[in-house]
Scaffold this active site. Sequence first.
Site, PDB file in Angstrom:
ATOM      1  N   TYR A 138     -42.183   8.920  16.011  1.00 62.82           N
ATOM      2  CA  TYR A 138     -42.708   8.414  14.744  1.00 62.82           C
ATOM      3  C   TYR A 138     -43.337   7.037  14.886  1.00 62.82           C
ATOM      4  CZ  TYR A 138     -40.317  12.081  12.065  1.00 62.82           C
ATOM      5  OH  TYR A 138     -39.903  13.266  11.537  1.00 62.82           O
ATOM      6  N   LYS A 182      -6.555   7.484  10.614  1.00 66.76           N
ATOM      7  CA  LYS A 182      -7.538   7.424   9.528  1.00 66.76           C
ATOM      8  C   LYS A 182      -8.945   7.733  10.051  1.00 66.76           C
ATOM      9  CE  LYS A 182      -7.947   2.412  10.177  1.00 66.76           C
ATOM     10  NZ  LYS A 182      -7.388   1.110   9.739  1.00 66.76           N
ATOM     11  N   MET A 228     -34.111  11.224  12.963  1.00 66.93           N
ATOM     12  CA  MET A 228     -32.864  11.606  12.287  1.00 66.93           C
ATOM     13  C   MET A 228     -32.029  12.560  13.142  1.00 66.93           C
ATOM     14  SD  MET A 228     -32.256  13.395   8.579  1.00 66.93           S
ATOM     15  CE  MET A 228     -33.326  12.268   7.732  1.00 66.93           C
TER      16      MET A 228
HETATM   17  C1  LIG Z   1      -6.735   0.449  10.876  1.00 64.98           C
HETATM   18  C2  LIG Z   1      -5.449  -0.256  10.775  1.00 64.98           C
HETATM   19  C3  LIG Z   1      -4.598  -0.379  11.896  1.00 64.98           C
HETATM   20  C4  LIG Z   1      -4.995   0.010  13.296  1.00 64.98           C
HETATM   21  O1  LIG Z   1      -5.744  -1.022  13.910  1.00 64.98           O
HETATM   22  P1  LIG Z   1      -6.239  -0.895  15.420  1.00 64.98           P
HETATM   23  O2  LIG Z   1      -6.876  -2.211  15.707  1.00 64.98           O
HETATM   24  O3  LIG Z   1      -7.220   0.222  15.455  1.00 64.98           O
HETATM   25  O4  LIG Z   1      -5.044  -0.615  16.252  1.00 64.98           O
HETATM   26  C5  LIG Z   1      -3.328  -0.912  11.701  1.00 64.98           C
HETATM   27  N1  LIG Z   1      -2.946  -1.336  10.463  1.00 64.98           N
HETATM   28  C6  LIG Z   1      -3.753  -1.275   9.390  1.00 64.98           C
HETATM   29  C7  LIG Z   1      -3.265  -1.786   8.085  1.00 64.98           C
HETATM   30  C8  LIG Z   1      -5.032  -0.745   9.501  1.00 64.98           C
HETATM   31  O5  LIG Z   1      -5.833  -0.710   8.431  1.00 64.98           O
END
Ligand SMILES: *Cc1c(COP(=O)(O)O)cnc(C)c1O
Length: 367
Positions: free
Chosen positions: A264, A38, A313
């Site tokens: 800045y 993800k 930025m």
């Molecule tokens: C993001 C996530 C993981 C992975 O977690 P890590 O600590 O990065 O290994 C596993 N299960 C779910 C449901 C997640 O949202």
Amino acid sequence: MNKTHVTVLEIDSNAIIHNFRYFKSIIKPTTKFLGVVKAFSYGNESVAISKILEQEGADYLAVAFIDEGIALREAGIKLPILVLHPQTETLHHLIPYQLEPNLYSFRVLNEFINILNKEAVDSYPIHIKFNTGLNRLGFSATDVDSVIAILKNNPILRLTSLFSHLVASEDLNERDFTLFQINSFKKIATQITEQLNSKPILHLSNTSGTINFPEAHLDMVRVGIGLYGFGNDAAETSKLKNVGVLKSRISQIHTINPGESVGYNRAFISSETLKSATIPIGHADGFHRNLGNKAGYVTINKQKAYILGNVCMDMIMVDVTHIACKEGDEVLVFSSQENVEDLAARSGTISYEIITGISQRIPRVIN
Ligand SMILES: *Cc1c(COP(=O)(O)O)cnc(C)c1O
């Protein structure tokens, strides 16, 4: 933009392979492996990394949102993909891409049944999540009977997995709570598998759960941050390889005379003659503004160059008074897990936020 941007995130494919094989070595050969990709593989690059995981023999991938799964399918990824947080408004997009939803509430479950009925799709793979303490997504233990009844009445759903998520698996002071979660989940899973007479994949462990709680590996582990080199403690991290190197180049060097300011709001005023270097990375790139005013640094010719004044930025100015360097020289924002952990500590956050926060403006180069 890719060819013209000098600030780049280099990604080491071999480090991903090493980290994947490390986790395979600590789970049973029969335990499946789901790679969490993800958020652009935690800010790295999800297509290339998913291809590596596919080649290496991972069993599953997971993304948070439907569009992330669609991007993987459009890039040719064939592995089953679990979508952890699908939204009811867009559930119908899952089907043409063979993306498998986490159905975490009656609202989402019933909506997906409606869609499958409308599209006359049968035996569609789905995943059901139970909340065992995180209080984020998932059915509660008291919903078990209703969930079973719905699954029994709707053979258009193929229950592929049952899962839950650990709250504090990295924290051994919370060991009792984790054991409570493991037990709660096992009880729920037993009820469902017995009453449905089916064998869904059971999974519970994220990276730290996989490392700290072998009894929670069950049928599959879900590893995210570990693939990207972080074990959530120094000893575990040392067994993993660093994946990302964030580098840039010096754009310009200035001599700052006593009484002159840098950046800045004149946040830094020099009391001596200094040499500053301007680097093309800023808060829009995920370089936190609270690293300004010497809270953070970059590395130039193996030496620390601290940030002078405020982070802009698109740029930072750093102190290179005592560093031999010239315009065009390489700058390392981080090149090891220790650097990332240090940046995280200095900006009051965790490694996850540092790496996922690297903006999409910075090209990813896969080595
Ligand atoms: C993001 C996530 C993981 C992975 O977690 P890590 O600590 O990065 O290994 C596993 N299960 C779910 C449901 C997640 O949202």
